[in-house]
Design an enzyme around this catalytic site. Sequence first.
Site, PDB file in Angstrom:
ATOM      1  N   CYS A 177      28.082  10.179   8.786  1.00 35.99           N
ATOM      2  CA  CYS A 177      29.147   9.762   9.697  1.00 35.99           C
ATOM      3  C   CYS A 177      30.355   9.437   8.840  1.00 35.99           C
ATOM      4  CB  CYS A 177      28.692   8.532  10.470  1.00 35.99           C
ATOM      5  SG  CYS A 177      30.055   7.597  11.164  1.00 35.99           S
TER       6      CYS A 177
ATOM      7  N   GLU B 143     -15.815   4.621 -10.177  1.00 32.58           N
ATOM      8  CA  GLU B 143     -14.936   3.494  -9.857  1.00 32.58           C
ATOM      9  C   GLU B 143     -14.005   3.870  -8.719  1.00 32.58           C
ATOM     10  OE1 GLU B 143     -12.654   2.762 -13.420  1.00 32.58           O
ATOM     11  OE2 GLU B 143     -14.429   2.955 -14.694  1.00 32.58           O
TER      12      GLU B 143
ATOM     13  N   ASP C 244      -9.151 -28.153  -3.273  1.00 32.64           N
ATOM     14  CA  ASP C 244      -7.754 -27.849  -3.581  1.00 32.64           C
ATOM     15  C   ASP C 244      -7.033 -29.106  -4.050  1.00 32.64           C
ATOM     16  OD1 ASP C 244      -8.437 -25.420  -2.688  1.00 32.64           O
ATOM     17  OD2 ASP C 244      -6.974 -25.323  -1.036  1.00 32.64           O
TER      18      ASP C 244
ATOM     19  N   GLU D 192      -5.151  -2.297 -12.944  1.00 32.64           N
ATOM     20  CA  GLU D 192      -4.191  -2.023 -11.886  1.00 32.64           C
ATOM     21  C   GLU D 192      -3.825  -3.325 -11.180  1.00 32.64           C
ATOM     22  OE1 GLU D 192      -3.487   1.217 -11.804  1.00 32.64           O
ATOM     23  OE2 GLU D 192      -2.768   1.725  -9.784  1.00 32.64           O
TER      24      GLU D 192
ATOM     25  N   LYS E 209     -10.347   4.398  -7.197  1.00 32.74           N
ATOM     26  CA  LYS E 209      -9.028   4.612  -7.796  1.00 32.74           C
ATOM     27  C   LYS E 209      -8.048   3.705  -7.054  1.00 32.74           C
ATOM     28  CE  LYS E 209      -5.819   8.065  -9.474  1.00 32.74           C
ATOM     29  NZ  LYS E 209      -4.594   7.348  -9.138  1.00 32.74           N
TER      30      LYS E 209
ATOM     31  N   CYS F 199      29.579   5.685  16.726  1.00 37.35           N
ATOM     32  CA  CYS F 199      31.023   5.429  16.781  1.00 37.35           C
ATOM     33  C   CYS F 199      31.828   6.660  17.175  1.00 37.35           C
ATOM     34  CB  CYS F 199      31.520   4.904  15.433  1.00 37.35           C
ATOM     35  SG  CYS F 199      31.544   6.150  14.137  1.00 37.35           S
TER      36      CYS F 199
ATOM     37  N   TYR G 212      -7.010  -5.812 -11.377  1.00 38.47           N
ATOM     38  CA  TYR G 212      -8.372  -5.326 -11.588  1.00 38.47           C
ATOM     39  C   TYR G 212      -8.424  -4.554 -12.893  1.00 38.47           C
ATOM     40  CZ  TYR G 212      -9.686  -6.779  -6.963  1.00 38.47           C
ATOM     41  OH  TYR G 212      -9.964  -7.547  -5.873  1.00 38.47           O
TER      42      TYR G 212
ATOM     43  N   ASP H 248      -5.074 -29.629  -7.482  1.00 34.50           N
ATOM     44  CA  ASP H 248      -3.664 -30.023  -7.535  1.00 34.50           C
ATOM     45  C   ASP H 248      -3.470 -31.254  -8.407  1.00 34.50           C
ATOM     46  OD1 ASP H 248      -2.978 -27.995  -5.930  1.00 34.50           O
ATOM     47  OD2 ASP H 248      -2.802 -29.194  -4.099  1.00 34.50           O
TER      48      ASP H 248
ATOM     49  N   CYS I 274      32.527   2.415  11.925  1.00 34.54           N
ATOM     50  CA  CYS I 274      31.270   2.688  12.621  1.00 34.54           C
ATOM     51  C   CYS I 274      30.442   1.404  12.668  1.00 34.54           C
ATOM     52  CB  CYS I 274      30.513   3.783  11.885  1.00 34.54           C
ATOM     53  SG  CYS I 274      28.846   4.025  12.521  1.00 34.54           S
TER      54      CYS I 274
ATOM     55  N   ASP J  93      -4.773   1.932  -5.747  1.00 35.34           N
ATOM     56  CA  ASP J  93      -3.440   2.438  -5.463  1.00 35.34           C
ATOM     57  C   ASP J  93      -2.442   1.302  -5.682  1.00 35.34           C
ATOM     58  OD1 ASP J  93      -1.573   4.241  -4.793  1.00 35.34           O
ATOM     59  OD2 ASP J  93      -1.994   4.259  -2.643  1.00 35.34           O
TER      60      ASP J  93
ATOM     61  N   LYS K 245      -9.396  12.601  -5.355  1.00 36.17           N
ATOM     62  CA  LYS K 245      -8.493  11.907  -4.445  1.00 36.17           C
ATOM     63  C   LYS K 245      -8.932  12.101  -3.000  1.00 36.17           C
ATOM     64  CE  LYS K 245      -4.466  11.025  -5.594  1.00 36.17           C
ATOM     65  NZ  LYS K 245      -3.314  11.015  -6.427  1.00 36.17           N
TER      66      LYS K 245
ATOM     67  N   CYS L  38      29.096  11.030  15.455  1.00 39.78           N
ATOM     68  CA  CYS L  38      28.203   9.887  15.215  1.00 39.78           C
ATOM     69  C   CYS L  38      27.778   9.245  16.539  1.00 39.78           C
ATOM     70  CB  CYS L  38      28.931   8.861  14.341  1.00 39.78           C
ATOM     71  SG  CYS L  38      28.011   7.329  14.164  1.00 39.78           S
TER      72      CYS L  38
HETATM   73  S1  IVH Z   1      -8.434   5.153 -15.943  1.00 35.36           S
HETATM   74  C1  IVH Z   1      -7.988   7.106 -19.574  1.00 35.36           C
HETATM   75  N1  IVH Z   1      -9.388   4.054 -13.767  1.00 35.36           N
HETATM   76  O1  IVH Z   1      -4.480   5.944 -11.966  1.00 35.36           O
HETATM   77  C2  IVH Z   1      -7.804   7.061 -18.131  1.00 35.36           C
HETATM   78  N2  IVH Z   1      -7.112   4.645 -13.800  1.00 35.36           N
HETATM   79  O2  IVH Z   1      -3.661   8.755 -12.937  1.00 35.36           O
HETATM   80  C3  IVH Z   1      -6.766   6.128 -17.742  1.00 35.36           C
HETATM   81  N3  IVH Z   1      -5.896   4.076 -11.748  1.00 35.36           N
HETATM   82  O3  IVH Z   1      -1.848   5.083 -13.921  1.00 35.36           O
HETATM   83  C4  IVH Z   1      -6.828   5.649 -16.379  1.00 35.36           C
HETATM   84  N4  IVH Z   1      -7.604   3.185 -10.690  1.00 35.36           N
HETATM   85  O4  IVH Z   1      -3.119   3.080 -13.138  1.00 35.36           O
HETATM   86  C5  IVH Z   1      -8.311   4.568 -14.368  1.00 35.36           C
HETATM   87  N5  IVH Z   1     -10.365   3.039 -11.919  1.00 35.36           N
HETATM   88  C6  IVH Z   1      -9.300   3.546 -12.520  1.00 35.36           C
HETATM   89  C7  IVH Z   1      -8.043   3.595 -11.889  1.00 35.36           C
HETATM   90  C8  IVH Z   1      -6.965   4.164 -12.560  1.00 35.36           C
HETATM   91  C9  IVH Z   1      -6.323   3.474 -10.613  1.00 35.36           C
HETATM   92  C10 IVH Z   1      -4.527   4.551 -11.977  1.00 35.36           C
HETATM   93  C11 IVH Z   1      -3.985   4.162 -13.316  1.00 35.36           C
HETATM   94  C12 IVH Z   1      -3.222   5.341 -13.842  1.00 35.36           C
HETATM   95  C13 IVH Z   1      -3.476   6.395 -12.836  1.00 35.36           C
HETATM   96  C14 IVH Z   1      -3.970   7.602 -13.587  1.00 35.36           C
END
Ligand code: IVH
Length: 712
Positions: free
Chosen positions: A436, A118, A38, A179, A120, A421, A229, A42, A442, A122, A324, A418
């Site tokens: 309220c 892959e 590090d 994402e 998904k 108060c 990612y 720096d 209050c 969040d 999902k 309330c």
């Molecule tokens: S592909 C052509 N891959 O999910 C397809 N989306 O409902 C475009 N998301 O807003 C999306 N992980 O931000 C893809 N491995 C993944 C994902 C992903 C999360 C999100 C993406 C998009 C939403 C789609």
Amino acid sequence: MARHQPPPDVVRYATDLARRIESHNRAYYVDDDPEVSDAEFDRLFRELEALESEYPALKSPDSPTQRVGAPPSTAFASLAHGEPMLSLSNCFDDDELARFDQSLRSELNVEKLTYNAEPKFDGSALNLRYVGGVLQSAATRGDGMVGEQITPNARTIRNLPLRLEGAFGEESVLEVRGEVVMPRSRFERLNARLIDAGSKPFANPRNAAAGSLRQLDSSVTAKRPLMFYAYGIGEHGGRGTEIGVDARLSVQLNWLASLGFSVSSLVEVVYGLAGCIDYYQRIAERRAELDTEIDGCVFKLDDAEQRREVGFVARAPRWAIAHKFPAEEVVTILNDVDFQVGRTGAVTPVAKLAPVSVGGVVVSSASLHNADEIARKNVRIGDRVIVRRAGDVIPEIVGRASGQRPTDARTIVMPKFCPECGSAVEHIGNDAVARCTGGLVCPAQLRESLKHFASKPAMAIDGLGERQIVAFIADGLLKSPVDIYRLHEHRSEIVARPGYGDRSVNNLLASIEASKRTTLARFLYALGIREVGEVTARALADHYKSLVAVRQAAQTYPEQLEAVSAVAKTSADFERQISKAGLRSLPDIGPRVAQCIADFFAEPRNQRVIDELLEVGITWPESDQATRLAALSGTTFVITGQCPSMTRDELKARIEAAGGRVTGNLSKKTDYLVVGSQPGSKRAKADRLGVTELNEADVLALIDGAEAASSD
Ligand code: IVH
């Protein structure tokens, strides 16, 4: 003094230095395999900073020094994506997934399909546009066609390459989609820090990622632990991008990784429906231990030719589906209901639950929102209830669990008065929320309003957090926001309180005094008008330019509503006409927000508070010249070391003239540490506290940038 044209050998050296830093950066943040200590990192970084400060021309947008953030902006510009950003079709069980696979197989006439599997993520989707291999812009998804341009913020994400590895033609275009997420462990630390600083914590890592990405001040984003990612490619063309076309998705992702992007290590190629189901089960089992929140798995046809053949429906590809995860649900006992009163008087029933673990978090309370929700869910005190936590950290009560209701279960009754108060609780119009009517009488509303008023994005009063506000209310020193500006009259009483001393009181009073110089946007936000957040407050200030004009617009809104409804022929016609009138003509302001603004200004009590605040000397610049003066309002600086081109006092004066505040006291509330040569121990402390460092040239650029932005 900053010199202007760097000699060619310096340019070469600085370019090479920037490359080396980026390569170390990548080893650290993307590959998780640091190449240097590090301290060495720096050292290189500071060397580059020093060169750039000497020769500002060296400071290119893709320089690693730009990862600390750019001067605050006043709004996000719109940016059209080169190719639309699509969404994904969803499914929730294996049967639906089987139907998806079946329909593709029969259409393609293939026995078994190969999928790229892959996680998904969040988080918040981001589109990065590279031209000639250099990051040119970054935009949120927006409506899929046009997003918000948040390039300075994206630049601060440490594992996101500012320049791609590999040979790209100068004109080549490559959009990389992915994402932005906040790792769970870092999210928890961030929330602890926010709570400590008296700010509101984020509900979950997704909101934290999205909120951090949409900061007007990218130096705030820079302090947030975000990760990007990559999962796909948008528009592409030109030398170096050929691989994006006609490639297997699995090949594309490997290519993206070779360019310097982080690609999830959970990505796999799987075969047939069975391969998808197996992948889903394995990922679902590991979900709780992952540091990145995911809410399902995505299966995409790996083969480019097959993807082209099946094409798209509406806004989603037919070649991909998200499976999902179901929200986790558990059963527990509803022990009691508390009623909490918020800043706007909303009385919210909060269920007190027998503590239970859902999705790795122990839950002991959950909002029941309002009386309608309670009726809909048909729950009573003593019931066994189902609690759900979907991706979110905020749990919800789904309803009553099956089985007998205990004979002594009690109906939940909304209070008529309330709990804080004793004022009447009412429903306004057909609003489901009970409120309220006590206003600032209050104590709960007063406390929450004052917390909001003093908070950093509002009047930015340092040293006036929840603890002090609660104590001052209890002592009768604070009955309205105006009383904050009368606290100096009670100086001796405050100094005498345990935990206070001369210095802390002086600091508090100085900070209160300094807060009087503000901006119209901050003031409007500080008023706590329902539905008016920072962005709306800024939109109002930018549009109307003066408080008089905002008041006027609020007060004429009811008449405009009446006038338009008298002439409009249909409800669509009404909507078309009203959306051109007054408050509603602002893009951010819909009927609900406009009504809240109108209601707020129609209330005599609010009018009085505003007038009193103006009387105690709260001002903001309304002319261009004066707007510049408040460009850095609410921003605090500490200076350490010798500055290259002026004395510290001169720099201090420059900052203060731009509305900023310079103190000697470095804390986690400090926005910037300005570092000159031979800095003192403050530097190490700033590093520990996560305070952003600037050099003299940065500060001057910040002042210029902020002035330019606020005089636009
Ligand atoms: S592909 C052509 N891959 O999910 C397809 N989306 O409902 C475009 N998301 O807003 C999306 N992980 O931000 C893809 N491995 C993944 C994902 C992903 C999360 C999100 C993406 C998009 C939403 C789609």
